[in-house]
Design a protein around this motif. Structure first.
Motif, PDB file in Angstrom:
ATOM      1  N   LEU A 123      -9.213   5.895   1.909  1.00 50.68           N
ATOM      2  CA  LEU A 123      -7.863   5.384   1.626  1.00 50.68           C
ATOM      3  C   LEU A 123      -7.191   6.192   0.533  1.00 50.68           C
ATOM      4  O   LEU A 123      -6.044   6.630   0.689  1.00 50.68           O
ATOM      5  CB  LEU A 123      -7.929   3.906   1.218  1.00 50.68           C
ATOM      6  CG  LEU A 123      -6.586   3.279   0.790  1.00 50.68           C
ATOM      7  CD1 LEU A 123      -5.667   3.158   1.996  1.00 50.68           C
ATOM      8  CD2 LEU A 123      -6.814   1.913   0.148  1.00 50.68           C
ATOM      9  N   THR A 124      -7.887   6.409  -0.582  1.00 54.70           N
ATOM     10  CA  THR A 124      -7.264   7.096  -1.714  1.00 54.70           C
ATOM     11  C   THR A 124      -6.983   8.572  -1.431  1.00 54.70           C
ATOM     12  O   THR A 124      -6.195   9.194  -2.143  1.00 54.70           O
ATOM     13  CB  THR A 124      -8.130   6.950  -2.978  1.00 54.70           C
ATOM     14  OG1 THR A 124      -9.460   7.428  -2.716  1.00 54.70           O
ATOM     15  CG2 THR A 124      -8.217   5.489  -3.409  1.00 54.70           C
ATOM     16  N   LYS A 125      -7.604   9.118  -0.386  1.00 54.87           N
ATOM     17  CA  LYS A 125      -7.281  10.490   0.016  1.00 54.87           C
ATOM     18  C   LYS A 125      -5.839  10.592   0.518  1.00 54.87           C
ATOM     19  O   LYS A 125      -5.274  11.682   0.606  1.00 54.87           O
ATOM     20  CB  LYS A 125      -8.242  10.974   1.109  1.00 54.87           C
ATOM     21  CG  LYS A 125      -9.600  11.422   0.594  1.00 54.87           C
ATOM     22  CD  LYS A 125     -10.461  11.945   1.733  1.00 54.87           C
ATOM     23  CE  LYS A 125     -11.813  12.431   1.222  1.00 54.87           C
ATOM     24  NZ  LYS A 125     -12.665  12.921   2.339  1.00 54.87           N
ATOM     25  N   LEU A 126      -5.242   9.428   0.828  1.00 56.37           N
ATOM     26  CA  LEU A 126      -3.863   9.385   1.308  1.00 56.37           C
ATOM     27  C   LEU A 126      -2.864   9.262   0.160  1.00 56.37           C
ATOM     28  O   LEU A 126      -1.704   8.922   0.373  1.00 56.37           O
ATOM     29  CB  LEU A 126      -3.676   8.195   2.262  1.00 56.37           C
ATOM     30  CG  LEU A 126      -4.571   8.149   3.499  1.00 56.37           C
ATOM     31  CD1 LEU A 126      -4.308   6.875   4.292  1.00 56.37           C
ATOM     32  CD2 LEU A 126      -4.359   9.372   4.373  1.00 56.37           C
ATOM     33  N   MET A 127      -3.314   9.530  -1.072  1.00 53.41           N
ATOM     34  CA  MET A 127      -2.465   9.342  -2.260  1.00 53.41           C
ATOM     35  C   MET A 127      -1.098  10.011  -2.080  1.00 53.41           C
ATOM     36  O   MET A 127      -0.986  11.113  -1.543  1.00 53.41           O
ATOM     37  CB  MET A 127      -3.152   9.893  -3.505  1.00 53.41           C
ATOM     38  CG  MET A 127      -3.482  11.343  -3.463  1.00 53.41           C
ATOM     39  SD  MET A 127      -4.365  11.831  -4.968  1.00 53.41           S
ATOM     40  CE  MET A 127      -4.660  13.567  -4.643  1.00 53.41           C
ATOM     41  N   GLY A 128      -0.073   9.277  -2.533  1.00 43.78           N
ATOM     42  CA  GLY A 128       1.296   9.766  -2.400  1.00 43.78           C
ATOM     43  C   GLY A 128       2.000   9.214  -1.179  1.00 43.78           C
ATOM     44  O   GLY A 128       3.227   9.299  -1.070  1.00 43.78           O
ATOM     45  N   LEU A 129       1.245   8.620  -0.273  1.00 43.16           N
ATOM     46  CA  LEU A 129       1.822   8.078   0.948  1.00 43.16           C
ATOM     47  C   LEU A 129       2.430   6.698   0.669  1.00 43.16           C
ATOM     48  O   LEU A 129       1.840   5.863  -0.009  1.00 43.16           O
ATOM     49  CB  LEU A 129       0.735   7.981   2.021  1.00 43.16           C
ATOM     50  CG  LEU A 129       1.151   7.618   3.442  1.00 43.16           C
ATOM     51  CD1 LEU A 129       0.211   8.268   4.439  1.00 43.16           C
ATOM     52  CD2 LEU A 129       1.128   6.102   3.639  1.00 43.16           C
ATOM     53  N   SER A 130       3.608   6.462   1.216  1.00 41.52           N
ATOM     54  CA  SER A 130       4.307   5.199   0.989  1.00 41.52           C
ATOM     55  C   SER A 130       4.632   4.518   2.313  1.00 41.52           C
ATOM     56  O   SER A 130       5.040   5.168   3.275  1.00 41.52           O
ATOM     57  CB  SER A 130       5.607   5.443   0.211  1.00 41.52           C
ATOM     58  OG  SER A 130       6.312   4.232   0.013  1.00 41.52           O
ATOM     59  N   VAL A 131       4.423   3.208   2.367  1.00 45.61           N
ATOM     60  CA  VAL A 131       4.788   2.392   3.522  1.00 45.61           C
ATOM     61  C   VAL A 131       5.956   1.501   3.092  1.00 45.61           C
ATOM     62  O   VAL A 131       5.810   0.703   2.157  1.00 45.61           O
ATOM     63  CB  VAL A 131       3.593   1.531   3.993  1.00 45.61           C
ATOM     64  CG1 VAL A 131       3.972   0.692   5.205  1.00 45.61           C
ATOM     65  CG2 VAL A 131       2.401   2.418   4.316  1.00 45.61           C
ATOM     66  N   PRO A 132       7.124   1.635   3.707  1.00 46.32           N
ATOM     67  CA  PRO A 132       8.325   0.947   3.221  1.00 46.32           C
ATOM     68  C   PRO A 132       8.312  -0.568   3.313  1.00 46.32           C
ATOM     69  O   PRO A 132       8.947  -1.243   2.517  1.00 46.32           O
ATOM     70  CB  PRO A 132       9.445   1.537   4.084  1.00 46.32           C
ATOM     71  CG  PRO A 132       8.766   2.057   5.302  1.00 46.32           C
ATOM     72  CD  PRO A 132       7.413   2.503   4.856  1.00 46.32           C
ATOM     73  N   ASP A 133       7.584  -1.120   4.306  1.00 46.07           N
ATOM     74  CA  ASP A 133       7.605  -2.578   4.477  1.00 46.07           C
ATOM     75  C   ASP A 133       6.204  -3.084   4.791  1.00 46.07           C
ATOM     76  O   ASP A 133       5.799  -3.160   5.952  1.00 46.07           O
ATOM     77  CB  ASP A 133       8.579  -2.965   5.598  1.00 46.07           C
ATOM     78  CG  ASP A 133       8.699  -4.478   5.757  1.00 46.07           C
ATOM     79  OD1 ASP A 133       8.369  -5.202   4.799  1.00 46.07           O
ATOM     80  OD2 ASP A 133       9.118  -4.927   6.837  1.00 46.07           O
ATOM     81  N   ALA A 134       5.464  -3.430   3.758  1.00 45.77           N
ATOM     82  CA  ALA A 134       4.091  -3.921   3.912  1.00 45.77           C
ATOM     83  C   ALA A 134       3.983  -5.304   3.293  1.00 45.77           C
ATOM     84  O   ALA A 134       4.904  -5.793   2.647  1.00 45.77           O
ATOM     85  CB  ALA A 134       3.110  -2.959   3.252  1.00 45.77           C
ATOM     86  N   ARG A 135       2.833  -5.932   3.497  1.00 43.73           N
ATOM     87  CA  ARG A 135       2.552  -7.228   2.861  1.00 43.73           C
ATOM     88  C   ARG A 135       1.169  -7.172   2.230  1.00 43.73           C
ATOM     89  O   ARG A 135       0.230  -6.643   2.826  1.00 43.73           O
ATOM     90  CB  ARG A 135       2.610  -8.370   3.878  1.00 43.73           C
ATOM     91  CG  ARG A 135       2.291  -9.754   3.278  1.00 43.73           C
ATOM     92  CD  ARG A 135       2.304 -10.839   4.339  1.00 43.73           C
ATOM     93  NE  ARG A 135       3.640 -11.066   4.855  1.00 43.73           N
ATOM     94  CZ  ARG A 135       4.536 -11.889   4.302  1.00 43.73           C
ATOM     95  NH1 ARG A 135       4.218 -12.578   3.214  1.00 43.73           N
ATOM     96  NH2 ARG A 135       5.721 -12.046   4.837  1.00 43.73           N
ATOM     97  N   VAL A 136       1.056  -7.730   1.020  1.00 42.02           N
ATOM     98  CA  VAL A 136      -0.225  -7.790   0.318  1.00 42.02           C
ATOM     99  C   VAL A 136      -0.554  -9.247   0.039  1.00 42.02           C
ATOM    100  O   VAL A 136       0.283  -9.996  -0.490  1.00 42.02           O
ATOM    101  CB  VAL A 136      -0.172  -6.995  -1.012  1.00 42.02           C
ATOM    102  CG1 VAL A 136      -1.467  -7.173  -1.783  1.00 42.02           C
ATOM    103  CG2 VAL A 136       0.075  -5.523  -0.730  1.00 42.02           C
TER     104      VAL A 136
END
Length: 401
Positions: free
Chosen positions: A198-211
């Motif tokens: 997961l952290t290898k994807l650093m810098g990647l943004s998802v505009p509409d997510a839910r946590v």
């Protein structure tokens, strides 16, 4: 009247310029560091998220995990609309972005700093840098004596605007006056996740997510989600951390979260949509045909997580694989092991108990002529300009009083 402002941040400056409008007032700001308005400078990526477009006092107050009822009354006197008008009256236009955050039209926090410092200079506010207040002593005649850098001065009124403090002992000099201090704990922090794929994807943004926090139905937030080299950040995470600040602290920041990478459809509708895509995209490779508008690197990661070969065709997906795809898109589970500070937005919940402060004037109910404003109070908001609005509002009410 001789007035001391302890702290040269947003609340301190707003209290100072408000109090100094009365010509008979002599206003002093005491700042323990060599610079003022440091948080204003770095906020919003250096643009300063001044406030939010939510102006209605009741709706606005619902963005504060701590202080909602208190601020609902305060916002009736001074809210985001008043903030925008105040800066506009001094030549600074505050404009809204699509997500509701409001910034100076220059997109430069220095614009806000210059406006506040220029106004303070114009009104004769006296600034004292590298001046630490170590003790506050109420006198019988109602004045207050401050111990500043080992010397003493007496003031008619004192406004404490020292901001949030990470350690309880930092409030000792206020506690010694008889005030109750709610234990300070971090709010608005990012989640540390030790999962290298997961952290290898650093810098990647998802505009509409839910946590969502596992086991806590009320702790779930939507919005942009940012993958970093240490885990997850962005507004969806920061808001979740704010609402769960004390509970997550009590868990020693060891908990599980569910991430919805695709937040546009509920469970059943998404299952139907996925089945439809299997028919529509049947002879196309799944890797190169992502019907969810997700970043390609994230899509590749999800396929690897599900152990679905990149060369596989949509029509060859089994029912089990389709179900797993829906589950990961809606509720991808991760273990959080700690937090990291988000330097631009980091705040602390806790501080001076609101039950001991008069909301109309921000005056202490314990010590006469002592007032509080800003994050030193047990007030904190979610990300989006709400913490600065609380500073402007409480600063204004304390200064006006």
């Amino acid at each position: 009247m001789k007035i001391a402002i302890i702290g040269g941040g947003a609340a301190g400056y707003f209290a100072a310029v408000t109090a100094a409008k009365e010509a008979s007032n002599e206003v002093h700001i005491f700042e323990k560091t060599s610079k003022v308005l440091g948080k204003v400078k770095i906020s919003g990526g250096g643009r300063c998220n001044v406030t939010n477009v939510i102006f209605n006092p009741v709706k606005l107050s619902k963005s504060y995990p701590r202080g909602e009822r208190f601020l609902k009354k305060a916002f009736g006197k001074f809210n985001g609309e008043h903030t925008v008008e105040w800066f506009k009256g001094r030549g600074v236009n505050i404009v809204a972005e699509d997500d509701g955050r409001m910034f100076p039209d220059t997109n430069d926090s220095q614009t806000i700093i210059d406006c506040l410092t220029d106004e303070a200079d114009r009104l004769g506010v006296q600034l004292h840098l590298s001046n630490t207040v170590s003790k506050l002593t109420p006198n019988e005649n109602g004045t207050i004596q401050l111990t500043i850098n080992d010397s003493s001065q007496v003031f008619d009124k004192v406004i404490v605007t020292i901001g949030g403090q990470p350690k309880l002992e930092s409030f000792d000099w206020i506690k010694n006056l008889g005030h109750t201090i709610e234990d300070p704990v971090p709010s608005l922090f990012t989640f540390k996740i030790n999962h290298k794929p997961l952290t290898k994807l650093m810098g990647l943004s998802v505009p509409d997510a839910r946590v969502r926090i596992v086991g806590e139905k009320k702790l779930n937030e939507t919005g942009p989600l940012l993958i970093t080299h240490w885990g997850l950040s962005g507004p969806a995470v920061l808001r979740t951390s704010a609402w769960g600040a004390r509970m997550l602290y009590n868990r020693n920041y060891q908990f599980e979260i569910l991430v919805s990478w695709y937040n546009k459809l509920p469970d059943q509708e998404l299952r139907e949509y996925v089945n439809d895509q299997k028919v529509i995209l049947k002879k196309k490779q799944i890797k190169n045909n992502n019907p969810f508008e997700l970043p390609q690197r994230l899509w590749d990661y999800i396929l690897q997580r599900l152990e679905i070969p990149e060369t596989k065709l949509w029509l060859d997906l089994s029912k089990k694989e389709l179900n797993k795809l829906v589950e990961v898109l809606l509720a991808d589970k991760y273990q959080v092991n700690g937090t990291t500070k988000f330097k631009e937005e980091f705040v602390t919940c806790g501080g001076v108990s609101l039950t001991e402060v008069d909301v109309k004037t921000m005056e202490s109910k314990v010590v006469s002529n002592l007032h509080f404003a800003g994050e030193v109070l047990d007030i904190d908001g979610i990300t989006g300009g709400f913490n600065f609005q609380a500073a402007w509002t409480t600063g204004y009410l304390s200064g006006k009083s």
